[in-house]
Enzyme design. Sequence first.
Site, PDB file in Angstrom:
ATOM      1  N   ARG A  27       0.819  -1.204   0.000  1.00  0.00           N
ATOM      2  CA  ARG A  27       0.000   0.000   0.000  1.00  0.00           C
ATOM      3  C   ARG A  27       0.860   1.264   0.000  1.00  0.00           C
ATOM      4  NH1 ARG A  27      -0.800   4.678   2.798  1.00  0.00           N
ATOM      5  NH2 ARG A  27      -0.438   3.547   4.752  1.00  0.00           N
ATOM      6  N   ASP A  28       1.524   1.537   1.093  1.00  0.00           N
ATOM      7  CA  ASP A  28       2.326   2.759   1.207  1.00  0.00           C
ATOM      8  C   ASP A  28       3.520   2.715   0.259  1.00  0.00           C
ATOM      9  OD1 ASP A  28       2.989   5.240   2.230  1.00  0.00           O
ATOM     10  OD2 ASP A  28       4.074   4.434   3.942  1.00  0.00           O
ATOM     11  N   HIS A  75       6.243   4.344  12.750  1.00  0.00           N
ATOM     12  CA  HIS A  75       6.365   4.338  11.288  1.00  0.00           C
ATOM     13  C   HIS A  75       7.400   5.395  10.908  1.00  0.00           C
ATOM     14  CE1 HIS A  75       4.241   3.889   7.222  1.00  0.00           C
ATOM     15  NE2 HIS A  75       5.179   4.805   7.017  1.00  0.00           N
ATOM     16  N   HIS A  83      10.409   7.052   8.422  1.00  0.00           N
ATOM     17  CA  HIS A  83      11.028   7.210   7.105  1.00  0.00           C
ATOM     18  C   HIS A  83      12.510   7.484   7.310  1.00  0.00           C
ATOM     19  CE1 HIS A  83       7.394   7.827   4.306  1.00  0.00           C
ATOM     20  NE2 HIS A  83       6.968   7.262   5.420  1.00  0.00           N
ATOM     21  N   CYS A 135       5.202   9.621   0.096  1.00  0.00           N
ATOM     22  CA  CYS A 135       3.862  10.131   0.317  1.00  0.00           C
ATOM     23  C   CYS A 135       3.532  11.106  -0.793  1.00  0.00           C
ATOM     24  CB  CYS A 135       3.761  10.828   1.674  1.00  0.00           C
ATOM     25  SG  CYS A 135       2.139  11.573   1.962  1.00  0.00           S
ATOM     26  N   ASN A 182      10.261   4.504   3.081  1.00  0.00           N
ATOM     27  CA  ASN A 182      10.035   3.936   4.406  1.00  0.00           C
ATOM     28  C   ASN A 182      11.259   3.153   4.880  1.00  0.00           C
ATOM     29  OD1 ASN A 182       7.079   4.468   4.917  1.00  0.00           O
ATOM     30  ND2 ASN A 182       6.895   3.374   2.979  1.00  0.00           N
TER      31      ASN A 182
END
Length: 306
Positions: free
Chosen positions: A20-21, A212, A214, A245, A254
């Site tokens: 997804r991300d 989460h 980065h 993003c 990420n």
Amino acid sequence: MVVPAPDLPTRVRIHEVGPRDGLQNEPAQVPTEVKAEFIRRLAAAGLTTIEATSFVHPEWVPRLADAERLFPLVSDLPVALPVLVPNERGLDRALALGATRVAVFASATESFARANLNRGVDAALAMFEPVVARAKAERVQVRGYLSMCFGDPWEGPVPVPQVVRVCKALMDMGCDELSLGDTIGVATPGHVAGLLTALRAEHIPTAALGVHFHDTYGQALANTLAALQHGVTTVDASAGGLGGCPYARSATGNLATEDLVWMLHGLGIDTGIDLGRLTATSVWMAGHLGRPSPSRTLRALSHQEQ
């Protein structure tokens, strides 16, 4: 060589966000069948939580416009497959396909809330309330993502009390878990420790928190270790370090799942993941994307095999 460190958890659950991300900001559309195979290979490597897709409007995130086609292709897997839902319409679409875990996506800052959700922080929280309430009524687990917990490209450093306020609001509306996002990668370990300490002081259980990070400034692993030292046992990561993003251009990749697993296994922390199979999966995906992975562990292990 495994050398445990004191005061760390014995097991960590990795929340895999690559499908997804990781793929939402790709320059080219990844075929649905490739996405499904990516998820299946991640599950075979031992990932037990794999964020599959997002039920956002296709105009917002065109790369995830195939959510209705993708989810049925992987819903038989014996793993958790959370999906992102931005509003009640997104929840309707997810529930119709049998999703049992969903996530809402809030912001700690006004600027990013308006860029990402087209409304301010409090208005976004109000939008999420009926989504969370309906999901809980359907016995669906809800994760609350909170972006810009440490820094914002428009507003700069984000005060800890500002983040705590939104975290409390998400928990009060019924979220089962929160993911604290360092969206532009500016956090450092002391800042991570300070936020976690402040959340604990407000009686938000550490067991309900994930992190989460980065790796914009190379701090993702250091920040993860700081979180582990404060009792966090859920860490988000993306296979091969994929991701960014679409609403924050300074948000680079990420934390790579391979880099995280290498560190955790070296500390004697169980993840249930087969690093070899994970590495092979990310190499396979990089081939489909037509570029090498930024993961240092992946590059090192791939070089050894040549």
